[in-house]
Design a protein around this motif. Structure first.
Motif, short mmCIF file in Angstrom:
data_model
loop_
_atom_site.label_atom_id
_atom_site.label_comp_id
_atom_site.label_asym_id
_atom_site.label_seq_id
_atom_site.Cartn_x
_atom_site.Cartn_y
_atom_site.Cartn_z
N LYS A 42 0.84 -1.19 0.00
CA LYS A 42 0.00 0.00 0.00
C LYS A 42 0.88 1.24 0.00
O LYS A 42 1.82 1.36 0.80
CB LYS A 42 -0.91 0.01 1.24
CG LYS A 42 -1.89 1.16 1.27
CD LYS A 42 -2.79 1.05 2.50
CE LYS A 42 -3.78 2.20 2.53
NZ LYS A 42 -4.65 2.14 3.73
N GLN A 43 0.60 2.16 -0.89
CA GLN A 43 1.37 3.39 -0.99
C GLN A 43 0.58 4.55 -0.38
O GLN A 43 -0.58 4.75 -0.69
CB GLN A 43 1.69 3.71 -2.46
CG GLN A 43 2.62 4.89 -2.64
CD GLN A 43 2.96 5.12 -4.09
OE1 GLN A 43 2.34 4.53 -4.97
NE2 GLN A 43 3.93 5.97 -4.35
N SER A 44 1.24 5.30 0.51
CA SER A 44 0.58 6.43 1.18
C SER A 44 1.63 7.48 1.54
O SER A 44 2.84 7.19 1.59
CB SER A 44 -0.16 5.97 2.43
OG SER A 44 0.75 5.44 3.38
N THR A 45 1.17 8.66 1.79
CA THR A 45 2.05 9.76 2.21
C THR A 45 1.67 10.17 3.63
O THR A 45 0.49 10.21 3.99
CB THR A 45 1.92 10.97 1.28
OG1 THR A 45 0.56 11.42 1.27
CG2 THR A 45 2.35 10.60 -0.13
N SER A 46 2.68 10.50 4.42
CA SER A 46 2.45 10.95 5.80
C SER A 46 3.61 11.83 6.23
O SER A 46 4.71 11.76 5.67
CB SER A 46 2.32 9.75 6.74
OG SER A 46 3.51 8.98 6.75
N THR A 47 3.35 12.65 7.21
CA THR A 47 4.36 13.54 7.76
C THR A 47 4.92 12.94 9.04
O THR A 47 4.18 12.66 9.98
CB THR A 47 3.77 14.93 8.05
OG1 THR A 47 3.20 15.47 6.85
CG2 THR A 47 4.84 15.87 8.57
#
Length: 492
Positions: A10-15
């Motif tokens: 699963k590909q996701s962006t987070s800080t």
């Protein structure tokens, strides 16, 4: 649908906050005192870091000390000395925060007085340090111990007295339990009370009292002014606090006008007999920035560069041990920590400077004319003007102080919301409203006490339209009594 375990990508962006970013945020919200402690720990842990003053003193040690030493060296030994590779964070990170113009163009502090006193001193003991000017008065416990030695001859009573003195609070009241102390020492309760009564005759007058009433009675007894009326009044202090003067007059068997005279006598007493004795070292507020008014009417913001040590990286030490393969990893990690610490300190200084400059720009009329000209300003206003996060402004202004021509203020002081009003007037700060309400009440005629409605009318005439409930809220936040209570107080 069958429930079976399976693997998925699963590909996701987070800080994510890296450890270094967390540390930078932590440094940003620290006070100078807290940051100094962090720097001291880092100086002990990291051999590549050193103070600039220590670096200069080590260079001075290598200079020729006598004429004979000079003759053994070249004609001009100072020119032959190799140039140091040490650099401070201002040189290494000139590009960091370079968008702030004028950051490095401040005038340096004049140290002529310091240099004169330092060069003219005969020895270290003769140097007039600031710490040597601090008061060296005896503490309250030192004074009590001296009186115990004078007034008690029995060694057992001295021990009891010292144990009882350990139960004093900061105001000078005895907060211990006599029964527990007597049981622990295996002595009679009467003996413990007798020692406590003796301690109540000590200076300062009123010390070791168990209640406010007893404290004031002891002081009046020492002054030989304890009358029947005053004793009755002190036994009913709760009625005095509630302004029930008629009931007090009956209890004290006097006229209601006499209550004012009795109250005046009580006001001459000290409800906290230990208040004049410091139990802790005094704390001092060191401003982070200075605001100076120039001749052309503008204000200049200067960082207090003397409140924090200036750090250097010892490149000579790094170069010496770099050839050692075993120390390579250790040096690399410490170099990274040192670079990051100085970069974070530079970022912190730049942020404080930028926020302070924006505050001065927006609150110019406050610095010129005082609190009545303080404008509404929020963290969001500064954040938008500087293109930073609101939380960053909050961290920068927490625990930071500004020395101004109007006095010393915390940066948080300049932030206040606009006063809510029923006509939509958003041009007045809540601090200004509170200041005006307090001034009106302080200067009111005792025969014509101002009600909240009357205060609303007066403020309305000055162009400040707010509701009566807002006046009530602001008045209560300043712990100002109601008009009825103020009338009874000022009548007395």
């Amino acid at each position: 649908m069958a429930l079976t375990p399976k693997l998925e990508i699963k590909q996701s962006t987070s800080t994510l906050l890296t450890p270094q970013l967390r540390q930078a945020i932590g440094l940003l919200q620290m006070t100078n005192l807290e940051l100094n402690e962090v720097i001291e720990q880092e100086l002990l842990r990291n051999p590549l870091l050193e103070r600039e003053d220590e670096h200069l003193s080590s260079q001075d040690d290598n200079l020729p000390q006598t004429i004979d030493d000079l003759n053994t060296k070249a004609e001009n030994p100072y020119e032959e000395a190799p140039i140091s590779n040490d650099a401070d964070y201002q040189n290494d990170f000139d590009d960091f925060g370079s968008d702030q113009e004028g950051y490095d163009n401040f005038e340096s502090t004049d140290w002529s007085d310091y240099n004169t006193s330092k060069t003219n001193r005969n020895n270290d003991d003769a140097f007039d340090y600031f710490e040597q000017r601090l008061s060296k008065e005896k503490s309250l416990y030192d004074i009590i111990d001296e009186q115990i030695g004078v007034h008690f001859t029995n060694s057992g009573d001295k021990i009891i007295a010292k144990i009882l003195s350990e139960q004093l609070d900061r105001a000078g009241y005895f907060r211990g339990n006599l029964e527990d102390i007597a049981q622990r020492l295996k002595i009679s309760l009467e003996r413990t009370r007798r020692v406590l009564k003796k301690l109540q005759t000590f200076e300062p007058s009123g010390i070791f009292a168990t209640s406010l009433s007893e404290c004031l009675k002891i002081q009046l007894t020492d002054r030989d002014e304890l009358t029947y009326e005053l004793e009755a009044l002190l036994d009913n202090l709760e009625l005095l606090a509630e302004r029930k003067f008629k009931e007090l007059a009956k209890i004290c068997d006097c006229e209601i006008e006499d209550i004012a005279e009795l109250t005046a006598v009580i006001k001459t007493l000290n409800p906290k007999p230990a208040s004049d004795y410091l139990s802790e070292k005094p704390s001092y507020i060191i401003p982070d920035v200075y605001i100076k008014r120039l001749k052309n009417g503008e204000y200049r913001v200067e960082l207090n560069q003397m409140s924090l040590p200036k750090l250097l990286i010892n490149h000579n030490y790094y170069t010496t041990l770099k050839k050692d393969k075993k120390a390579h990893k250790f040096l690399r990690e410490n170099m990274s920590h040192a670079n990051f610490l100085m970069k974070a300190m530079h970022s912190r200084a730049t942020s404080i400077l930028r926020v302070s400059e924006e505050i001065v720009l927006r609150q110019y009329h406050f610095f010129e004319n005082g609190i009545e000209h303080l404008k509404p300003m929020t963290l969001k206003d500064i954040a938008e003007a500087l293109s930073v996060n609101e939380s960053t402004v909050s961290r920068v202004t927490t625990g930071k102080y500004m020395s101004t021509p109007q006095g010393l203020f915390e940066l948080k002081y300049f932030f206040s919301s606009a006063a809510g009003s029923y006509i939509g007037n958003d041009d007045t700060s809540t601090k200004v409203i509170k200041h005006k309400i307090k001034c009106l009440i302080d200067n009111e005629d005792p025969k014509h006490i101002l009600s909240d409605d009357k205060i609303v009318q007066i403020l309305g005439q000055e162009g400040i339209k707010i509701a009566r409930r807002t006046v009530t809220k602001y008045r209560e936040s300043m712990s100002i009594p109601t008009s009825g209570e103020r009338k009874r107080i000022k009548r007395v």
